[in-house]
Design an enzyme around this catalytic site. Structure first.
Site, PDB file in Angstrom:
ATOM      1  N   ASP A   7       0.879  -1.159   0.000  1.00 25.44           N
ATOM      2  CA  ASP A   7       0.000   0.000   0.000  1.00 25.44           C
ATOM      3  C   ASP A   7       0.924   1.219   0.000  1.00 25.44           C
ATOM      4  O   ASP A   7       2.097   1.123   0.384  1.00 25.44           O
ATOM      5  CB  ASP A   7      -0.884  -0.036   1.251  1.00 25.44           C
ATOM      6  CG  ASP A   7      -1.753   1.190   1.358  1.00 25.44           C
ATOM      7  OD1 ASP A   7      -2.348   1.592   0.343  1.00 25.44           O
ATOM      8  OD2 ASP A   7      -1.839   1.772   2.469  1.00 25.44           O
ATOM      9  N   LEU A   8       0.427   2.347  -0.428  1.00 26.08           N
ATOM     10  CA  LEU A   8       1.273   3.548  -0.481  1.00 26.08           C
ATOM     11  C   LEU A   8       0.974   4.520   0.666  1.00 26.08           C
ATOM     12  O   LEU A   8       1.821   4.773   1.532  1.00 26.08           O
ATOM     13  CB  LEU A   8       1.069   4.252  -1.834  1.00 26.08           C
ATOM     14  CG  LEU A   8       1.681   5.639  -1.991  1.00 26.08           C
ATOM     15  CD1 LEU A   8       3.198   5.599  -1.901  1.00 26.08           C
ATOM     16  CD2 LEU A   8       1.272   6.240  -3.340  1.00 26.08           C
ATOM     17  N   ASP A   9      -0.269   5.018   0.684  1.00 26.06           N
ATOM     18  CA  ASP A   9      -0.648   6.031   1.678  1.00 26.06           C
ATOM     19  C   ASP A   9      -0.653   5.407   3.078  1.00 26.06           C
ATOM     20  O   ASP A   9      -1.438   4.507   3.352  1.00 26.06           O
ATOM     21  CB  ASP A   9      -2.038   6.589   1.353  1.00 26.06           C
ATOM     22  CG  ASP A   9      -2.066   7.318   0.019  1.00 26.06           C
ATOM     23  OD1 ASP A   9      -1.172   8.140  -0.216  1.00 26.06           O
ATOM     24  OD2 ASP A   9      -2.968   7.052  -0.790  1.00 26.06           O
ATOM     25  N   THR A  15       0.326  10.349   3.560  1.00 23.58           N
ATOM     26  CA  THR A  15      -0.506  11.325   2.855  1.00 23.58           C
ATOM     27  C   THR A  15      -1.866  11.481   3.526  1.00 23.58           C
ATOM     28  O   THR A  15      -2.653  12.333   3.105  1.00 23.58           O
ATOM     29  CB  THR A  15      -0.745  10.882   1.399  1.00 23.58           C
ATOM     30  OG1 THR A  15      -1.142   9.527   1.451  1.00 23.58           O
ATOM     31  CG2 THR A  15       0.476  11.047   0.550  1.00 23.58           C
ATOM     32  N   LYS A  43      -9.513   5.712   5.109  1.00 25.53           N
ATOM     33  CA  LYS A  43      -8.188   5.225   4.709  1.00 25.53           C
ATOM     34  C   LYS A  43      -8.323   3.997   3.816  1.00 25.53           C
ATOM     35  O   LYS A  43      -9.034   3.050   4.164  1.00 25.53           O
ATOM     36  CB  LYS A  43      -7.349   4.878   5.943  1.00 25.53           C
ATOM     37  CG  LYS A  43      -6.814   6.104   6.649  1.00 25.53           C
ATOM     38  CD  LYS A  43      -5.824   5.725   7.737  1.00 25.53           C
ATOM     39  CE  LYS A  43      -5.340   6.975   8.447  1.00 25.53           C
ATOM     40  NZ  LYS A  43      -4.565   6.635   9.651  1.00 25.53           N
ATOM     41  N   GLY A  44      -7.634   4.026   2.701  1.00 25.10           N
ATOM     42  CA  GLY A  44      -7.661   2.880   1.787  1.00 25.10           C
ATOM     43  C   GLY A  44      -8.861   2.881   0.858  1.00 25.10           C
ATOM     44  O   GLY A  44      -8.940   2.090  -0.076  1.00 25.10           O
ATOM     45  N   ARG A  47     -11.369   7.344  -4.061  1.00 26.64           N
ATOM     46  CA  ARG A  47     -11.836   8.739  -4.035  1.00 26.64           C
ATOM     47  C   ARG A  47     -13.372   8.815  -4.086  1.00 26.64           C
ATOM     48  O   ARG A  47     -13.995   9.437  -3.231  1.00 26.64           O
ATOM     49  CB  ARG A  47     -11.220   9.501  -5.220  1.00 26.64           C
ATOM     50  CG  ARG A  47     -11.248  10.997  -5.050  1.00 26.64           C
ATOM     51  CD  ARG A  47     -10.599  11.662  -6.266  1.00 26.64           C
ATOM     52  NE  ARG A  47      -9.258  11.165  -6.543  1.00 26.64           N
ATOM     53  CZ  ARG A  47      -8.604  11.359  -7.682  1.00 26.64           C
ATOM     54  NH1 ARG A  47      -9.164  12.053  -8.652  1.00 26.64           N
ATOM     55  NH2 ARG A  47      -7.390  10.872  -7.859  1.00 26.64           N
ATOM     56  N   SER A 114      -1.952   0.403  -4.446  1.00 30.11           N
ATOM     57  CA  SER A 114      -2.617   1.527  -3.790  1.00 30.11           C
ATOM     58  C   SER A 114      -3.900   1.867  -4.518  1.00 30.11           C
ATOM     59  O   SER A 114      -3.947   1.817  -5.746  1.00 30.11           O
ATOM     60  CB  SER A 114      -1.689   2.740  -3.814  1.00 30.11           C
ATOM     61  OG  SER A 114      -2.397   3.911  -3.462  1.00 30.11           O
ATOM     62  N   ALA A 115      -4.917   2.254  -3.753  1.00 22.95           N
ATOM     63  CA  ALA A 115      -6.179   2.694  -4.357  1.00 22.95           C
ATOM     64  C   ALA A 115      -6.032   4.070  -5.000  1.00 22.95           C
ATOM     65  O   ALA A 115      -6.931   4.545  -5.681  1.00 22.95           O
ATOM     66  CB  ALA A 115      -7.263   2.739  -3.290  1.00 22.95           C
ATOM     67  N   SER A 116      -4.871   4.695  -4.790  1.00 21.76           N
ATOM     68  CA  SER A 116      -4.700   6.078  -5.248  1.00 21.76           C
ATOM     69  C   SER A 116      -4.328   6.195  -6.721  1.00 21.76           C
ATOM     70  O   SER A 116      -3.344   5.621  -7.180  1.00 21.76           O
ATOM     71  CB  SER A 116      -3.630   6.775  -4.415  1.00 21.76           C
ATOM     72  OG  SER A 116      -3.369   8.057  -4.954  1.00 21.76           O
ATOM     73  N   ASN A 118      -3.197   8.784  -7.774  1.00 21.12           N
ATOM     74  CA  ASN A 118      -2.010   9.658  -7.728  1.00 21.12           C
ATOM     75  C   ASN A 118      -0.734   8.886  -7.396  1.00 21.12           C
ATOM     76  O   ASN A 118       0.338   9.508  -7.265  1.00 21.12           O
ATOM     77  CB  ASN A 118      -2.219  10.745  -6.675  1.00 21.12           C
ATOM     78  CG  ASN A 118      -3.361  11.692  -7.044  1.00 21.12           C
ATOM     79  OD1 ASN A 118      -3.341  12.293  -8.116  1.00 21.12           O
ATOM     80  ND2 ASN A 118      -4.346  11.797  -6.185  1.00 21.12           N
ATOM     81  N   LYS A 145     -10.784  -1.680  -2.353  1.00 22.04           N
ATOM     82  CA  LYS A 145     -10.633  -2.288  -1.032  1.00 22.04           C
ATOM     83  C   LYS A 145     -11.916  -1.984  -0.236  1.00 22.04           C
ATOM     84  O   LYS A 145     -12.436  -0.883  -0.383  1.00 22.04           O
ATOM     85  CB  LYS A 145      -9.421  -1.671  -0.308  1.00 22.04           C
ATOM     86  CG  LYS A 145      -8.099  -1.856  -1.068  1.00 22.04           C
ATOM     87  CD  LYS A 145      -6.968  -1.059  -0.431  1.00 22.04           C
ATOM     88  CE  LYS A 145      -5.719  -1.102  -1.311  1.00 22.04           C
ATOM     89  NZ  LYS A 145      -4.577  -0.336  -0.773  1.00 22.04           N
ATOM     90  N   GLU A 169      -0.058  -3.088   4.735  1.00 22.04           N
ATOM     91  CA  GLU A 169      -1.168  -2.118   4.786  1.00 22.04           C
ATOM     92  C   GLU A 169      -1.216  -1.354   6.097  1.00 22.04           C
ATOM     93  O   GLU A 169      -0.679  -1.813   7.108  1.00 22.04           O
ATOM     94  CB  GLU A 169      -2.501  -2.890   4.676  1.00 22.04           C
ATOM     95  CG  GLU A 169      -3.097  -2.942   3.289  1.00 22.04           C
ATOM     96  CD  GLU A 169      -3.675  -1.606   2.824  1.00 22.04           C
ATOM     97  OE1 GLU A 169      -3.770  -0.673   3.641  1.00 22.04           O
ATOM     98  OE2 GLU A 169      -4.015  -1.488   1.640  1.00 22.04           O
ATOM     99  N   ASP A 170      -1.873  -0.209   6.071  1.00 21.64           N
ATOM    100  CA  ASP A 170      -2.104   0.543   7.321  1.00 21.64           C
ATOM    101  C   ASP A 170      -3.590   0.711   7.604  1.00 21.64           C
ATOM    102  O   ASP A 170      -3.949   1.269   8.635  1.00 21.64           O
ATOM    103  CB  ASP A 170      -1.469   1.940   7.239  1.00 21.64           C
ATOM    104  CG  ASP A 170      -2.232   2.824   6.274  1.00 21.64           C
ATOM    105  OD1 ASP A 170      -2.500   2.380   5.145  1.00 21.64           O
ATOM    106  OD2 ASP A 170      -2.587   3.946   6.658  1.00 21.64           O
TER     107      ASP A 170
HETATM  108  C1  G6P Z   1      -5.576   5.697  -0.622  1.00 10.49           C
HETATM  109  C2  G6P Z   1      -5.914   6.576   0.567  1.00 10.49           C
HETATM  110  C3  G6P Z   1      -7.349   7.034   0.504  1.00 10.49           C
HETATM  111  C4  G6P Z   1      -7.652   7.651  -0.853  1.00 10.49           C
HETATM  112  C5  G6P Z   1      -7.372   6.647  -1.953  1.00 10.49           C
HETATM  113  C6  G6P Z   1      -7.618   7.231  -3.344  1.00 10.49           C
HETATM  114  O1  G6P Z   1      -6.132   4.456  -0.442  1.00 10.49           O
HETATM  115  O2  G6P Z   1      -5.699   5.877   1.780  1.00 10.49           O
HETATM  116  O3  G6P Z   1      -7.565   7.971   1.534  1.00 10.49           O
HETATM  117  O4  G6P Z   1      -8.992   8.074  -0.929  1.00 10.49           O
HETATM  118  O5  G6P Z   1      -6.012   6.241  -1.856  1.00 10.49           O
HETATM  119  O6  G6P Z   1      -6.645   8.205  -3.582  1.00 10.49           O
HETATM  120  P1  G6P Z   1      -6.653   9.238  -4.795  1.00 10.49           P
HETATM  121  O7  G6P Z   1      -5.272   9.823  -4.720  1.00 10.49           O
HETATM  122  O8  G6P Z   1      -6.893   8.450  -6.050  1.00 10.49           O
HETATM  123  O9  G6P Z   1      -7.733  10.208  -4.517  1.00 10.49           O
HETATM  124 MG    MG Z   2      -3.023   3.140   3.296  1.00  6.81          MG
END
Ligand code: G6P
Ligand code: MG
Length: 221
Positions: A7-9, A15, A43-44, A47, A114-116, A118, A145, A169-170
């Site tokens: 996982d990243l964040d 973040t 968390k996780g 968006r 990561s779900a992100s 970004n 997730k 993971e966190d």
């Molecule tokens: C991670 C974070 C979440 C965030 C998700 C999507 O899992 O823990 O808080 O909503 O990524 O991130 P994004 O950068 O795509 O909005």
């Molecule tokens: Mg995380």
């Protein structure tokens, strides 16, 4: 253990505080309070799913059209990107670089799960992208997730059987996703929140090849 799915964040960098600030401000524009306890549940979470949870929390789950929700997500993300743009390698959490070095030396594959959306940009800001054999594109993952999809995709990207992977993971939703994928979960954070994990560490500084390997071996007993 053939691969580690990261996982990243909250694992590679923190973040969460920036996601929190961006959601809190958007929430207050909409008249919905987002406090730190509620943020923990985000968390996780992707968006759009985060926005849906915030709207539900404010009792306005049905107030906005899908196009309006997309706009709200764009607005939140623009604010978030503004907040993270000054991130540097100094923002990498303790123990992560030594861990990545150890895994690289041992020839263990490393994938970002990561779900992100970004994630690639953040890995560039932190200058750690080259360590990873792949990044699962969050936009291609059907169910976020706590569904197992992203970790199954991560194992596939590593060319490894889920049984030969360890996920780090966190977030509670992330640990649930790892376990649903049949993968060993090592979590960093609160033992009660992360109770489903095979091993919970209080800090990323405690992560090491030996700890991950041990968690993986214990699961085979
Ligand atoms: C991670 C974070 C979440 C965030 C998700 C999507 O899992 O823990 O808080 O909503 O990524 O991130 P994004 O950068 O795509 O909005
Ligand atoms: Mg995380």
């Amino acid at each position: 253990m053939k691969a580690v799915l990261f996982d990243l964040d909250g694992v590679i960098t923190d973040t969460a505080k920036f996601h929190f600030l961006a959601w809190r401000d958007l929430g207050s524009e909409l008249g919905i309070e987002v406090d730190e306890a509620f943020n923990e549940e985000l968390k996780g979470v992707s968006r759009i799913d985060s926005l849906e949870r915030i709207l539900a929390q404010g009792g306005v789950a049905d107030k906005y059209s899908s196009a309006e929700k997309d706009e709200l997500c764009v607005k939140k993300n623009a604010h978030y990107l503004e907040l993270i743009k000054e991130m540097t390698p100094a923002d990498i959490l303790p123990g992560i670089i030594p861990l990545l070095e150890e895994l690289k030396a041992a020839g263990i594959k490393m994938i970002v799960t990561s779900a992100s959306k970004n994630a690639p940009g953040i890995l560039d800001l932190l200058q750690v992208r080259a360590y990873f054999n792949g990044i699962v594109d969050a936009a291609t993952v059907k169910a976020g997730k706590p569904a197992p999809d992203i970790f199954l995709a991560g194992a596939q990207l590593a060319g490894a059987d889920p049984a030969d992977c360890v996920g780090v993971e966190d977030a509670a939703s992330g640990v649930e996703a790892i376990k649903a994928a049949g993968i060993v979960a090592v979590a960093v954070g609160d033992e009660q929140v992360l109770a489903l994990a095979d091993r919970v560490l209080s800090s990323t500084a405690d992560l090491s090849l030996a700890v991950l390997q041990e968690a993986w071996e214990n699961s085979k007993k």
